[in-house]
Design a protein around this motif. Sequence first.
Motif, PDB file in Angstrom:
ATOM      1  N   ASP A 248     -68.497  -4.134 -37.908  1.00  0.00           N
ATOM      2  CA  ASP A 248     -67.058  -3.954 -37.622  1.00  0.00           C
ATOM      3  C   ASP A 248     -66.086  -5.276 -37.617  1.00  0.00           C
ATOM      4  O   ASP A 248     -66.185  -6.741 -37.614  1.00  0.00           O
ATOM      5  CB  ASP A 248     -67.183  -4.590 -35.630  1.00  0.00           C
ATOM      6  N   VAL A 249     -65.847  -4.970 -39.050  1.00  0.00           N
ATOM      7  CA  VAL A 249     -65.396  -5.967 -39.673  1.00  0.00           C
ATOM      8  C   VAL A 249     -63.700  -6.456 -39.074  1.00  0.00           C
ATOM      9  O   VAL A 249     -62.962  -7.553 -39.473  1.00  0.00           O
ATOM     10  CB  VAL A 249     -65.011  -5.230 -41.743  1.00  0.00           C
ATOM     11  N   ASP A 250     -62.694  -5.383 -38.468  1.00  0.00           N
ATOM     12  CA  ASP A 250     -61.494  -6.031 -37.587  1.00  0.00           C
ATOM     13  C   ASP A 250     -61.994  -6.504 -36.561  1.00  0.00           C
ATOM     14  O   ASP A 250     -60.630  -7.062 -36.170  1.00  0.00           O
ATOM     15  CB  ASP A 250     -60.585  -4.378 -37.703  1.00  0.00           C
ATOM     16  N   GLY A 251     -63.195  -6.676 -35.958  1.00  0.00           N
ATOM     17  CA  GLY A 251     -62.814  -7.053 -34.762  1.00  0.00           C
ATOM     18  C   GLY A 251     -63.935  -9.062 -34.938  1.00  0.00           C
ATOM     19  O   GLY A 251     -64.133  -9.667 -35.685  1.00  0.00           O
ATOM     20  N   ASP A 252     -65.364  -8.563 -33.970  1.00  0.00           N
ATOM     21  CA  ASP A 252     -65.968  -9.531 -33.895  1.00  0.00           C
ATOM     22  C   ASP A 252     -66.808 -10.030 -35.064  1.00  0.00           C
ATOM     23  O   ASP A 252     -67.974 -10.297 -35.115  1.00  0.00           O
ATOM     24  CB  ASP A 252     -67.073  -9.821 -32.478  1.00  0.00           C
ATOM     25  N   GLY A 253     -67.281  -9.452 -36.302  1.00  0.00           N
ATOM     26  CA  GLY A 253     -67.857  -8.668 -37.249  1.00  0.00           C
ATOM     27  C   GLY A 253     -69.526  -8.429 -36.486  1.00  0.00           C
ATOM     28  O   GLY A 253     -70.795  -8.930 -37.650  1.00  0.00           O
TER      29      GLY A 253
END
Length: 324
Positions: free
Chosen positions: A301-306
């Motif tokens: 999830d690159v747009d979130g917490d990774g």
Amino acid sequence: MKNVYKIFAALVLAAAASSCVYEIEDVFPENASERVNGKALECQQLLTSSLRGWLVQYYPSANQEFGGCTYVMVFDPDGNVTVASELAEKASDTAVSHYSITTSSSVVLTFDTYNEYIHFWSDPDMFSGNEYGGDFELAFVSGDENQLVFRGTKTGNRIVFTALTEDQDMETIIQGIIDYKSKYNTEYDIVAGDNIPIASLTASSFLYGKLYNVLTYLPEGAEDWEAVEFPFSFTADGISLYEPLEVAGETFQDFVFEDDGSLVALDETGEKTSVKVTASQADTYVPYEDFEGNYIFGFMDVDGDGSITNYPVTLELNEDGYSY
């Protein structure tokens, strides 16, 4: 009296001249146009006579620097040709285009609408012009129902069409070539008799994004600079060199596949000889079915917490043999 002799001599010369003209007309009962048209009809009939098609050994470039490319072509009487090629990603991929038989000073087979496999060699490149220098017009030389010989109108290269037999088909032949190139190493040894090495071969299939079917031949004990290149093309059951190769005092041009991928040289009668080109499986080769199985696909999830979420994935081979 002198005038009588002159008249007599003139009559003799006239008679001789008329005799010569008569003999020439007897040797060539048809005029040039009729002969060319007759040969064009012969070419058309032969091309369409093989319902299973023709294996075509095509060489671009006047000096055959790229080696040969193998096609299977089926010609129909309506002017359409169906083409399969080792250039294809899948053996089942074919390209259909139009052909014609034209006449001028000779009979020429012309592929006159675009075919992605044939015109691959003759289309101009945006940076360097026509980098392969290939032909899409082939002058008919001779032939019968088993084999046709053409010459490239630009390169002058010999291009041979061999009729497929009843137990051969387009897709199987092309698939065999694709599989061989992916499966076996490009470094070989030539051995004779009791597996005594007599030379080494290097075959290039792709180099710098270009197709190269060329063997580099180096006799045992020779220096690297003595290597000689031999362009070749694939056949239904092996390879054929554009020009013969002399090995151990004998001359060979055709080789057939063995079950282990090696190539055995044939003599002039088509019989196997003791000269063999050994093969080894390429280090990079992995059978397609070996990729079947269970895998874990990780998604970040690159747009979130990774954080990474894992998903189980199963690969199953499709019937087409090219996808999962």
